[in-house]
Design a protein around this motif. Structure first.
Motif, PDB file in Angstrom:
ATOM      1  N   ALA A   1      -7.736  -6.589  -3.884  1.00 61.93           N
ATOM      2  CA  ALA A   1      -7.065  -7.713  -4.546  1.00 61.93           C
ATOM      3  C   ALA A   1      -7.680  -9.056  -4.175  1.00 61.93           C
ATOM      4  O   ALA A   1      -7.519 -10.041  -4.907  1.00 61.93           O
ATOM      5  CB  ALA A   1      -5.578  -7.702  -4.188  1.00 61.93           C
ATOM      6  N   ALA A   2      -8.405  -9.113  -3.039  1.00 59.03           N
ATOM      7  CA  ALA A   2      -9.015 -10.367  -2.593  1.00 59.03           C
ATOM      8  C   ALA A   2     -10.523 -10.381  -2.800  1.00 59.03           C
ATOM      9  O   ALA A   2     -11.193 -11.329  -2.373  1.00 59.03           O
ATOM     10  CB  ALA A   2      -8.697 -10.593  -1.113  1.00 59.03           C
ATOM     11  N   ALA A   3     -11.066  -9.360  -3.439  1.00 62.96           N
ATOM     12  CA  ALA A   3     -12.522  -9.234  -3.558  1.00 62.96           C
ATOM     13  C   ALA A   3     -13.132 -10.400  -4.326  1.00 62.96           C
ATOM     14  O   ALA A   3     -14.207 -10.907  -3.976  1.00 62.96           O
ATOM     15  CB  ALA A   3     -12.880  -7.906  -4.224  1.00 62.96           C
ATOM     16  N   HIS A   4     -12.469 -10.844  -5.402  1.00 65.65           N
ATOM     17  CA  HIS A   4     -12.984 -11.946  -6.214  1.00 65.65           C
ATOM     18  C   HIS A   4     -13.086 -13.224  -5.383  1.00 65.65           C
ATOM     19  O   HIS A   4     -14.107 -13.922  -5.389  1.00 65.65           O
ATOM     20  CB  HIS A   4     -12.063 -12.159  -7.424  1.00 65.65           C
ATOM     21  CG  HIS A   4     -12.356 -13.388  -8.212  1.00 65.65           C
ATOM     22  ND1 HIS A   4     -13.535 -13.557  -8.902  1.00 65.65           N
ATOM     23  CD2 HIS A   4     -11.619 -14.522  -8.427  1.00 65.65           C
ATOM     24  CE1 HIS A   4     -13.520 -14.733  -9.515  1.00 65.65           C
ATOM     25  NE2 HIS A   4     -12.374 -15.336  -9.238  1.00 65.65           N
TER      26      HIS A   4
ATOM     27  N   GLU B   1      -4.613   0.004   2.033  1.00 65.81           N
ATOM     28  CA  GLU B   1      -4.687  -0.523   0.671  1.00 65.81           C
ATOM     29  C   GLU B   1      -6.102  -0.373   0.130  1.00 65.81           C
ATOM     30  O   GLU B   1      -7.062  -0.259   0.900  1.00 65.81           O
ATOM     31  CB  GLU B   1      -4.279  -2.002   0.655  1.00 65.81           C
ATOM     32  CG  GLU B   1      -5.152  -2.885   1.535  1.00 65.81           C
ATOM     33  CD  GLU B   1      -4.657  -4.325   1.584  1.00 65.81           C
ATOM     34  OE1 GLU B   1      -4.016  -4.767   0.616  1.00 65.81           O
ATOM     35  OE2 GLU B   1      -4.937  -5.011   2.590  1.00 65.81           O
ATOM     36  N   PRO B   2      -6.258  -0.342  -1.192  1.00 70.82           N
ATOM     37  CA  PRO B   2      -7.605  -0.245  -1.776  1.00 70.82           C
ATOM     38  C   PRO B   2      -8.505  -1.352  -1.242  1.00 70.82           C
ATOM     39  O   PRO B   2      -8.099  -2.515  -1.167  1.00 70.82           O
ATOM     40  CB  PRO B   2      -7.344  -0.394  -3.278  1.00 70.82           C
ATOM     41  CG  PRO B   2      -5.943   0.112  -3.462  1.00 70.82           C
ATOM     42  CD  PRO B   2      -5.209  -0.339  -2.221  1.00 70.82           C
ATOM     43  N   SER B   3      -9.730  -0.986  -0.868  1.00 72.18           N
ATOM     44  CA  SER B   3     -10.599  -1.928  -0.158  1.00 72.18           C
ATOM     45  C   SER B   3     -12.058  -1.730  -0.538  1.00 72.18           C
ATOM     46  O   SER B   3     -12.456  -0.680  -1.049  1.00 72.18           O
ATOM     47  CB  SER B   3     -10.453  -1.738   1.367  1.00 72.18           C
ATOM     48  OG  SER B   3      -9.124  -1.900   1.804  1.00 72.18           O
TER      49      SER B   3
ATOM     50  N   ASP C   1     -11.786 -10.046 -10.793  1.00 68.80           N
ATOM     51  CA  ASP C   1     -10.619  -9.550 -10.090  1.00 68.80           C
ATOM     52  C   ASP C   1     -10.211  -8.250 -10.771  1.00 68.80           C
ATOM     53  O   ASP C   1      -9.536  -8.258 -11.807  1.00 68.80           O
ATOM     54  CB  ASP C   1      -9.490 -10.574 -10.148  1.00 68.80           C
ATOM     55  CG  ASP C   1      -8.275 -10.173  -9.312  1.00 68.80           C
ATOM     56  OD1 ASP C   1      -8.181  -8.980  -8.952  1.00 68.80           O
ATOM     57  OD2 ASP C   1      -7.431 -11.045  -9.038  1.00 68.80           O
ATOM     58  N   LEU C   2     -10.610  -7.119 -10.184  1.00 70.26           N
ATOM     59  CA  LEU C   2     -10.359  -5.831 -10.823  1.00 70.26           C
ATOM     60  C   LEU C   2      -8.875  -5.496 -10.901  1.00 70.26           C
ATOM     61  O   LEU C   2      -8.468  -4.679 -11.731  1.00 70.26           O
ATOM     62  CB  LEU C   2     -11.087  -4.706 -10.071  1.00 70.26           C
ATOM     63  CG  LEU C   2     -12.574  -4.514 -10.353  1.00 70.26           C
ATOM     64  CD1 LEU C   2     -13.063  -3.258  -9.642  1.00 70.26           C
ATOM     65  CD2 LEU C   2     -12.858  -4.416 -11.831  1.00 70.26           C
TER      66      LEU C   2
END
Length: 900
Positions: free
Chosen positions: A386-389, A370-372, A569-570
């Motif tokens: 999705a969890a970066a924020h 997944e995008p990371s 949250d991009l």
């Protein structure tokens, strides 16, 4: 030379007659070649070809060939790489040492001509360009001009070396990053060497002074990073002592899903394998998913082997490899020879190749990637986009500077940039850099970045004004295909103008922040961030004022630059607004895999590689204007602040000491926690005027704007010893609450710089030790992380565990690496760092009589703490190095005593 296995055979390719050492000759001794991992087969060929009955015996060959995957017996072998690869930061001190060895061997009565590379050595100048100018069409020209102003003396020294040493070639500045140049041009895959008038074929293998030498494993070339000290010995014909490695297999299945990039894949691989524990091991990729990975993606994964801790991340040569060689302009007849040799040797991977036997196997479904991103301090700390924020909010309390009162909450500042006021807060992105060998070598992610930029530009968007943006392609080929795709203009328009061809921000050559942002950081304690497509994000590495650093793909770097902050949250939130005021989301800008492939197929052409590398060693007008002396001995300039004769051979005796002494009444110079990297130890980045190194340069009339970086001054030990342990994020437990290169001078209790304290101890004749936690010395293969402590008087390190390259470098500089046993730590033993340390039993351990040495720690007349530590000098050859005081002294004595 013995040929115990009668393995020398002939191979004819068209009209060319060649010879090679046939691995199948070992089948008569019960060896099943198909059971062996491909990387192990290459090691085996190396031993078979170099068997001499002394350094490499028939028993060594069979020990490797018959080694069972579950066998944990430690056996030493001697590996002889086909060539050595250098970059200028780590290469200049190597050449300085070779020049100093010529002086030393003459003093010992030997022949200076013996100090000459016996293996092909190539040095690529790629680490010196800095991002001083950015965001305009003249940025690159300005940065190159400043690069040559700062580094002319170093470059003249390298030109002297190229003229004075045999087998030594220099790729001039502004060509590209060493690993991409290696991948696209220098790598051979199969060596064709003239041996007594006949052509001998053997696999291309390489060691390099940059840890990301592992990138070329994506091309089927076995190689890894070593310290400059080991590289120098390899240049001089010394085989490299190593233990037979375990080989961990990674079975790849499926293919990457829509929206995922090679960067997302490699960050996931890094997280999984670092957690698995592959330090000191070979990792080899296999399985049905291999066919879906283009060579650039394989190289991206191979590049980051140091981040997941492996010696290398190997992809066996296959049809994809051969097609890459042809496409990048390699001679087609040579490619035909490569194919014939590899297939004849059982070194070529086919879709129906039997699965080898591995020490362990990790399964990875590419479809689940997944995008990371990864950060804020370590490359293995992967975060789903999705969890970066959420991850940012959790990390923020650990990033706030100790000088900022905890009651202040989120820091804010109002700044004015280009006449516009803006409020910035914790999480502001101060640097956004498309940089480093890892990702700028990969056309798919570079095209994707260009397409994100195009889509943003077409909607009237640009990077936020406070973000320092930069694009540093890995080679000029990247510029060619971005131009051909019509994407350069869009990258320029959103702020990502090309600033140079080199490592730039990834190595810490990011240059200063915008003055307005710098003031906000200083005055308000603002936690600023960087986003980069690099491979390292260790504390203090990217820029000293930036406290959080996140690795990500080039298209995500563009997206975050447009947003200007990490607390977003991009996946859900809008990145910004277009010229009509409408919200723009990441999904609106992100290209499909089909579009990326389509643009890539149309823009990237084979002739681009041919044209780019036609005169790769020629250089530009700046390089050709440099005048270098022609002489066999270098004329040292005592006034130089860049290049000084290395002191390691001063007062050197012709023979090694008869006995190995113990270490008595040592003091602790620093007491450090876990995950201390070579970035914490080795001088790196910019030089502060108020630091010991800065004061030295000011005393030598160097103006502040010409300080350059620590990396560029690695050829001057006076600068480097002053910058050792000077990282602004170093936390020395001897000085609680402090941050930076400070310590307590124990006899008086005064706090001072680590360098100043080491000088006081040295004047008193007091030996020094370092106490450390787990993973000591992880990170880049920096020889100065060992040379600096050596010159500061450090005699031993006591740590919970070591990273492979750094442990080897410590031994190479005559520093004793010791490891706590039975799960003990400094904390469990009650050590405070204020003790007087004595280490006994070293001579017996070096002689091979015992694996441990005894440590006695005494504090204020109390009963001493006594404990055993494991001596981490792992091979008999390393014991020889330590006995001689280091690898360079060992080699020099061998050359002086054996004139033939």
């Amino acid at each position: 030379m013995p040929n115990s296995f009668n393995a020398l055979k002939e191979l004819r390719v068209d009209d060319i007659h060649c010879k090679y050492f046939d691995l199948h000759a070992l089948s008569a001794h019960g060896v099943r070649l198909s059971d062996l991992p491909f990387s192990q087969r290459i090691l085996l060929e190396n031993l078979l070809r170099n068997e001499d009955g002394v350094v490499i015996t028939a028993e060594d060959v069979l020990a490797l060939a018959r080694r069972e995957p579950t066998d944990r017996t430690q056996r030493e072998i001697a590996f002889t790489p086909a060539r050595v690869l250098l970059q200028d930061f780590t290469g200049v001190p190597c050449v300085v040492d070779l020049a100093a060895m010529r002086d030393a061997i003459r003093r010992l009565g030997g022949d200076p001509a013996r100090i000459n590379p016996l293996q092909p050595v190539e040095l690529v100048i790629d680490h010196s360009v800095q991002v001083d100018a950015f965001g305009d069409g003249d940025a690159m020209a300005k940065n190159v001009e400043m690069e040559f102003r700062r580094n002319g003396e170093r470059y003249a020294f390298l030109k002297w070396a190229q003229q004075s040493f045999h087998n030594f070639r220099v790729v001039p500045p502004s060509t590209g990053i060493v690993h991409q140049v290696n991948l696209e041009y220098l790598a051979r895959l199969v060596f064709q060497s003239d041996q007594d008038g006949e052509t001998l074929l053997y696999p291309d293998t390489v060691v390099g002074t940059d840890s990301h030498t592992t990138m070329v494993n994506g091309l089927g070339v076995l190689g890894w990073g070593v310290g400059g000290i080991e590289a120098e010995a390899a240049m001089l014909g010394q085989p490299m002592s190593m233990l037979i490695p375990d080989v961990v297999g990674v079975r790849l299945t499926s293919a990457l899903a829509e929206g995922c990039t090679a960067t997302d894949l490699v960050l996931t691989v890094t997280q999984i394998l670092r957690s698995k524990g592959v330090v000191g091991k070979f990792v080899e990729f296999f399985g049905p998913g291999l066919a879906s990975l283009p060579l650039a993606d394989r190289a991206t994964i191979g590049n980051m082997a140091p981040e997941y801790g492996a010696t290398c991340g190997f992809f066996p040569a296959d049809s994809v490899t051969l097609e890459y060689l042809r496409f990048t302009g390699r001679d087609r007849r040579n490619v035909a020879i490569c194919e014939a040799f590899l297939k004849e040797q059982g070194l070529f991977h086919e879709s129906d190749s039997p699965e080898a036997k591995y020490a362990d196997v990790v399964n990875l479904d590419l479809g689940q990637i997944e995008p990371s991103i990864a950060g804020p301090r370590r490359p293995q700390d992967r975060i789903a986009l999705a969890a970066a924020h959420t991850a940012w909010n959790e990390a923020l309390p650990t990033l706030v500077p100790t000088s900022r009162p905890p009651s202040e909450g989120c820091a804010k500042a109002t700044i004015s940039v280009d006449g516009q006021n803006a409020e910035i807060t914790d999480g502001v992105i101060a640097i956004a850099a498309i940089t480093s060998c890892t990702n700028t070598s990969n056309p798919s992610v570079m095209i994707a970045a260009g397409l994100v930029a195009r889509n943003a530009h077409q909607r009237g968007m640009t990077a936020r004004p406070w973000v320092k943006t930069s694009l540093a392609p890995g080679s000029r080929v990247v510029t060619r295909y971005l131009d051909a795709a019509g994407l350069t203009e869009h990258l320029d328009a959103v702020g990502f103008d090309t600033v140079g061809y080199g490592c730039t921000t990834c190595i810490g050559n990011s240059g200063p922040l915008l003055p307005e942002v710098s003031r906000a950081v200083t005055e308000h304690g603002l936690v600023a961030c960087s986003v980069l497509s690099g491979n390292r994000n260790f504390e203090g590495r990217i820029q000293s004022e930036v406290r959080a650093n996140y690795l990500m793909s080039p298209p995500l770097v563009v997206a975050y630059a447009l947003a200007g902050r990490m607390d977003i949250d991009l996946v859900v939130d809008p990145i910004g607004v277009d010229r009509s005021g409408a919200n723009v989301y990441l999904r609106d800008l992100w290209p499909s895999q089909h579009e990326v492939r389509q643009v890539l197929d149309e823009a990237l052409r084979s002739d681009m590689f041919v044209q780019n590398y036609a005169e790769v060693f020629r250089g530009d007008e700046h390089w050709n204007a440099i005048v270098a002396p022609k002489s066999s001995m270098f004329a040292w300039d005592k006034a130089s602040t860049y290049v000084k004769c290395a002191p390691y051979f001063d007062d050197m005796l012709a023979e090694a000491p008869a006995e190995v002494p113990d270490i008595a009444n040592a003091r602790v110079l620093a007491m450090l926690g876990a995950s201390i990297t070579t970035d914490h130890i080795s001088p790196a980045g910019s030089i502060r005027a108020d630091s010991p190194a800065g004061q030295y340069l000011l005393e030598h009339a160097v103006p502040r704007e010409m300080f350059n970086s620590y990396g560029s001054r690695r050829g001057n030990h006076e600068v480097m010893v002053r910058g050792t342990f000077a990282n602004v994020r170093l936390r020395n437990l001897l000085a609680p609450g402090s941050e930076g290169g400070v310590t307590i001078y124990l006899p008086s209790g005064e706090m001072m710089s680590i360098y100043d304290a080491s000088e006081r101890y040295r004047a008193e004749g007091t030996p020094l030790v370092i106490l450390a936690g787990a993973e000591y010395g992880s990170g880049s293969s920096r020889d100065w992380a060992a040379k600096g402590p050596h010159l500061q008087g450090v005699r031993a390190i006591i740590a919970e565990s070591y990273e492979r390259i750094h442990r080897s470098n410590l031994v190479g500089m005559g520093i004793l690496p010791l490891q706590y046993t039975d799960g003990q730590t400094a904390l469990s033993l009650g050590l405070t760092g204020h003790e007087t340390i004595s280490i006994t039993g070293i001579g017996s351990a070096i002689s091979g009589n015992a694996p441990t040495v005894q440590v006695e720690a005494t504090l204020d007349g109390r009963a001493p703490a006594r404990f055993e530590t494991l001596m981490r000098i792992d091979t008999p050859r390393e014991r020889d190095y330590y006995r001689h005081g280091g690898i360079l002294l060992y080699v020099l004595r061998q050359l002086a005593q054996n004139p033939s």
